[in-house]
Every structure is written in structure tokens, then in C-alpha cells.
Design a protein around this motif. Sequence first.
Motif, PDB file in Angstrom:
ATOM      1  N   ARG A 183      -4.300 -16.936  11.574  1.00  0.00           N
ATOM      2  CA  ARG A 183      -4.779 -15.752  10.864  1.00  0.00           C
ATOM      3  C   ARG A 183      -6.282 -15.866  10.603  1.00  0.00           C
ATOM      4  NH1 ARG A 183      -0.775 -11.737  10.581  1.00  0.00           N
ATOM      5  NH2 ARG A 183       1.250 -12.756  10.347  1.00  0.00           N
ATOM      6  N   PRO A 184      -7.034 -14.791  10.737  1.00  0.00           N
ATOM      7  CA  PRO A 184      -8.470 -14.850  10.434  1.00  0.00           C
ATOM      8  C   PRO A 184      -8.693 -15.306   8.998  1.00  0.00           C
ATOM      9  CG  PRO A 184      -7.924 -12.813  11.562  1.00  0.00           C
ATOM     10  CD  PRO A 184      -6.615 -13.454  11.222  1.00  0.00           C
ATOM     11  N   ALA A 185      -9.644 -16.196   8.813  1.00  0.00           N
ATOM     12  CA  ALA A 185      -9.909 -16.744   7.482  1.00  0.00           C
ATOM     13  C   ALA A 185     -10.417 -15.662   6.527  1.00  0.00           C
ATOM     14  CB  ALA A 185     -10.922 -17.879   7.576  1.00  0.00           C
ATOM     15  N   ARG A 202      -1.558 -14.464  -1.422  1.00  0.00           N
ATOM     16  CA  ARG A 202      -1.664 -14.253   0.032  1.00  0.00           C
ATOM     17  C   ARG A 202      -3.138 -14.288   0.437  1.00  0.00           C
ATOM     18  NH1 ARG A 202       1.604 -11.310   3.829  1.00  0.00           N
ATOM     19  NH2 ARG A 202       0.879 -11.970   5.886  1.00  0.00           N
ATOM     20  N   TRP A 203      -3.571 -15.409   0.976  1.00  0.00           N
ATOM     21  CA  TRP A 203      -4.920 -15.539   1.480  1.00  0.00           C
ATOM     22  C   TRP A 203      -4.875 -16.435   2.701  1.00  0.00           C
ATOM     23  CZ3 TRP A 203      -8.336 -20.047   0.710  1.00  0.00           C
ATOM     24  CH2 TRP A 203      -7.676 -21.134   0.113  1.00  0.00           C
ATOM     25  N   ASP A 234      -9.420 -23.910  -8.523  1.00  0.00           N
ATOM     26  CA  ASP A 234      -7.974 -23.956  -8.301  1.00  0.00           C
ATOM     27  C   ASP A 234      -7.644 -23.368  -6.931  1.00  0.00           C
ATOM     28  OD1 ASP A 234      -6.976 -24.956 -10.925  1.00  0.00           O
ATOM     29  OD2 ASP A 234      -7.904 -23.118 -11.667  1.00  0.00           O
ATOM     30  N   LEU A 235      -6.949 -24.144  -6.097  1.00  0.00           N
ATOM     31  CA  LEU A 235      -6.507 -23.696  -4.783  1.00  0.00           C
ATOM     32  C   LEU A 235      -4.984 -23.780  -4.730  1.00  0.00           C
ATOM     33  CD1 LEU A 235      -9.014 -25.607  -2.457  1.00  0.00           C
ATOM     34  CD2 LEU A 235      -9.234 -23.296  -3.378  1.00  0.00           C
ATOM     35  N   ASP A 236      -4.341 -22.671  -4.393  1.00  0.00           N
ATOM     36  CA  ASP A 236      -2.881 -22.638  -4.266  1.00  0.00           C
ATOM     37  C   ASP A 236      -2.554 -22.270  -2.828  1.00  0.00           C
ATOM     38  OD1 ASP A 236      -0.150 -22.225  -4.391  1.00  0.00           O
ATOM     39  OD2 ASP A 236      -0.227 -21.300  -6.382  1.00  0.00           O
ATOM     40  N   ALA A 253      -0.270 -19.251   1.241  1.00  0.00           N
ATOM     41  CA  ALA A 253      -1.464 -19.019   2.061  1.00  0.00           C
ATOM     42  C   ALA A 253      -1.124 -19.018   3.550  1.00  0.00           C
ATOM     43  CB  ALA A 253      -2.513 -20.087   1.774  1.00  0.00           C
ATOM     44  N   ASP A 254      -1.963 -18.325   4.329  1.00  0.00           N
ATOM     45  CA  ASP A 254      -1.960 -18.426   5.780  1.00  0.00           C
ATOM     46  C   ASP A 254      -3.074 -19.394   6.179  1.00  0.00           C
ATOM     47  OD1 ASP A 254       0.116 -16.572   6.139  1.00  0.00           O
ATOM     48  OD2 ASP A 254      -1.277 -14.898   6.004  1.00  0.00           O
TER      49      ASP A 254
END
Length: 210
Positions: free
Chosen positions: A85-87, A104-105, A121-123, A127-128
Motif C-alpha cells: 500500500r502507498p505510504a 488505518r494507516w 505513539d505508533l500502533d 496498519a498497512d
Amino acid sequence: MRASDTEREGIAERLRDALAEGRLDMAEFEERLDAAYRAKTRGELVPLVSDLPAPGEGAPAAPVPTGGWGVASREEGGWAARIGRPATSRGGVAVCGGFGRGGRWSVGRAFTAVTVMGGGDLDLRDADFEERDIVIRCFAVMGGVSIVVPPDLHVEVNGFGLMGGFDDRGTGPGSPGSPRVRITGFALMGGVEVKRKPRKGDKPPKSLEK
């Protein structure tokens, strides 16, 4: 005829299906996917799937569960539907403040997190991923970075801390087809924490409950 974003994404979905079915290896998939997103005309898109079954043809794929502990479902596409998926983000910076990425990122192939007297914070649970191999570089100076990953994601942690901490307890293998996420960097009078948590609504089996 000029190609539209919808047509490019349709070709990308067929390539992801072909990867999941074993019709393409990873090198072929990445080459064709890159060409699909760069295509300007419909004529450039057609050769990318000319040797693949049309939608609805071929043997039906085995069903993929859509919920439960450690399931990487994305509209029943599993990990294959979440890779390529495109970043939407390649980094975050917090100076005497904070930043967050969740829900959803799409994680860039190289993501850099910098915190100076702040927090990030990173979850990654929903995520894709831009590619199958992802590197997250964390630099925490008198600050902190917290990373949450799902139980079925392959994670490697090899950062270090100086008068701080770099927690590697989230290291572990993932399920088949999982992206590989490498978390590196350093913490100076700060901390980087990597922890595994189930997706919202998922319940771990009794054997894993504490």
C-alpha cells in the motif's frame, strides 16, 4: 487512454491476489506493483496481468477468518492485502510535545520517529505496509516512543539505550506471510517500548490469558 487511480488500484488488487495464491513470487509482485502505480495509460496496465486469471477465474482461495486472536484480515485478504500500500506516513517528530499514528494507516518502508523531551505513539495493529520489509528508526532524547504491534507480526528489535532503555520484549516471529518490521535506533535519557497487544475486539486463547 489515460489510466485512472481506480484502474491502477484494481490492477494492484489483482497482483496482491496473485501473490497470495502463489502465482507471483515477491520479486515479480514488487516489480509489477511498482509499474502499476507508475502507469500513465491503460495500455501500460494490461501487460501486468495478462498472464493472470481474470477476477472470478481459477480455484477459489481458502477462506480467511475475519476475526480472532492473531488474524491479519483486511477484508478477508490476510497479510497479502495489507502489503504494497502507498505510504501515508514516513516519520514523526515530537519536540516538547507528541505525535501519534494509529488506526488505518500505511507505514513507509523506512519510518523515522524522533522525540526530544516529548513522546510518540505508533500502533501497527490495523496498519498497512508499503513493503514486506519495514524499518522503524527511533531516536528518543529525554523522551519516549511507544510501539504497539499485533501478536502475528514478525518483529525484530535491536536498538540500544544510554542512560535510558530500549525494550526488546516485543521481538518475535509472525504468522506466514507477515511483514518483517525491524525496530532500531537509540534512547538517550529516554525510552523506546515495543509491546504486543491483540487487536481491538480480539480475545486471546485461554492458554495466553494471564
